[in-house]
Motif scaffolding. Structure first.
Motif, PDB file in Angstrom:
ATOM      1  N   ARG A   1       0.842  -1.205   0.000  1.00 43.65           N
ATOM      2  CA  ARG A   1       0.000   0.000   0.000  1.00 43.65           C
ATOM      3  C   ARG A   1       0.877   1.256   0.000  1.00 43.65           C
TER       4      ARG A   1
ATOM      5  N   GLU B   1      -9.434   3.745  -4.073  1.00 40.84           N
ATOM      6  CA  GLU B   1      -9.380   2.583  -3.183  1.00 40.84           C
ATOM      7  C   GLU B   1     -10.798   2.053  -2.974  1.00 40.84           C
TER       8      GLU B   1
ATOM      9  N   HIS C   1     -11.585   6.992  -1.373  1.00 41.36           N
ATOM     10  CA  HIS C   1     -11.894   5.719  -0.721  1.00 41.36           C
ATOM     11  C   HIS C   1     -13.378   5.416  -0.884  1.00 41.36           C
TER      12      HIS C   1
END
Length: 394
Positions: free
Chosen positions: A188, A204, A231
């Protein structure tokens, strides 16, 4: 009338989902289905839903059935802010995380722009990327973080040498769909370093993150680099997919563009559903139900792993996911899981051929297996049938 003269150029980039086509052709309850990413209906807390929905009507009245804010109703954004420890202005509610993928692509990508992703990767994301005529480039996973990073850098350098723009890296770090694998922390960090170095973003996708059955949680990419990460979260796997609710966490400047774009898509996410989700979160019902879901899925995962060990012929391997809904089978080179599919379906077993998840058509000797949907008392027979068919042709 010749409708073909009326279609936009984008439609030429659309491609059908083989998973959705399976659902059109067969009754999943009538076969041994390892195909879709459906959660188990056993995890849907119907009585809690009934009480919560009644409570929402009593509490919010007609407001629950009116148009709402494009960003999402304040109650849900507040609840998400508390749960994930992010400011409210960094939260955009979406009509499913699939919409999150689509709206991020629509805002960021012009035809020909490059998206880097793992190979294999989520089919629904690949559909969205290609519908905007993105140049999608897959990068194989490597357990060595340095080699993993080098492969992404090589793909990025190749794109730049061709005069291309790299817009974002798409990743499913936790219990990846389709492989079930989880990215270690060092991997990551490599993605963050690469994105920062090449001036692109990271999308993500984390719909399975809270479905962990063993091991310790790994920090999200968003927590490592919030200014360059969008995200995506979803209620589909942790509450129920029928609500069609998800969210995006990101820099408010990025979310503002998404907010404006989303106005042209659906005006606002489903308002009644948002109030139900907000009450579910605030009242602790989501966590209580999630604990039961995790216990059920852990049992099903362990059962599938045990059955694969018991029945599968030599030469077949599979991943051991720490969470999520899938594991990935790898068969000997030369095996074609697309050609084999009709043989399996005729025998009453469904899976998804792994090549559909690969950006360049590779992975013909792989298949994705879902363990969350099928009833436990039907899983063994389905695995046994599939294994017997494979023994005959390997």
């Amino acid at each position: 009338m010749d409708y073909g003269t009326l279609y936009s150029e984008d439609t030429g980039s659309f491609f059908r989902s083989p998973v959705r086509d399976i659902f059109k052709k067969v009754d999943l309850n009538a076969i041994h289905s390892f195909a879709g990413g459906y959660p188990s209906a056993e995890t849907f807390p119907l009585e809690d839903f009934r009480k919560t929905m009644s409570g929402v009507i009593s509490k919010f009245g007609a407001k629950a059935f009116q148009y709402g804010a494009t960003q999402g109703v304040p109650e849900l954004r507040d609840a998400l802010s508390v749960r994930y420890g992010v400011p409210v202005e960094s939260i955009q509610v979406t009509s499913s995380s699939q919409q999150g993928i689509d709206v991020c692509t629509r805002v960021l990508v012009d035809p020909g722009d490059v998206i880097l992703t793992s190979d294999p990767s989520y089919l629904g994301a690949l559909q969205s990327f290609r519908s905007y005529r993105a140049d999608v480039r897959g990068v194989p996973f490597d357990s060595d973080a340095e080699k993993f990073g080098a492969a992404y850098c090589e793909a990025a350098e190749k794109a730049l040498s061709e005069g291309k723009k790299i817009k974002f890296i798409y990743a499913i770090p936790d219990f990846q769909n389709p492989s079930g694998e989880t990215l270690p922390l060092e991997h990551r960090k490599k993605l963050v370093s690469i994105a920062a170095g090449y001036g692109c973003l990271i999308v993500e996708d984390a719909p399975y993150r809270e479905l962990r059955y063993e091991g310790e949680p790994v920090p999200t990419i968003y927590s490592l680099a919030p200014d360059i990460t969008l995200h995506l979260g979803s209620f589909s796997k942790i509450m129920a997919p029928g609500f069609r609710l998800g969210w995006i966490l990101g820099n408010p400047e990025l979310l503002d563009k998404i907010y404006v774009c989303k106005q042209s898509l659906d005006l606002c996410p489903p308002v009644f559903d948002q109030y139900v989700a907000a009450e579910f979160l605030a009242g602790g019902m989501l966590d209580r139900n999630l604990a039961g879901s995790i216990a059920l899925y852990r049992k099903k995962r362990d059962m599938m792993l045990s059955l694969l060990e018991k029945y599968m012929p030599e030469g077949v391997g599979w991943t051991h996911p720490q969470g999520g809904l899938f594991l990935f089978l790898t068969l000997p080179e030369g095996f074609d899981s697309v050609a084999f599919y009709d043989v399996a379906l005729d025998a009453g077993v469904a899976y998804v051929a792994g090549s559909f998840f690969h950006t360049g058509g590779g992975g013909k000797n792989t298949m994705r297996m879902n363990f969350s949907f099928i009833a436990e008392d039907r899983m063994e027979k389905g695995i046994a049938i599939l294994a017997d068919l494979l023994k005959r042709c390997l």
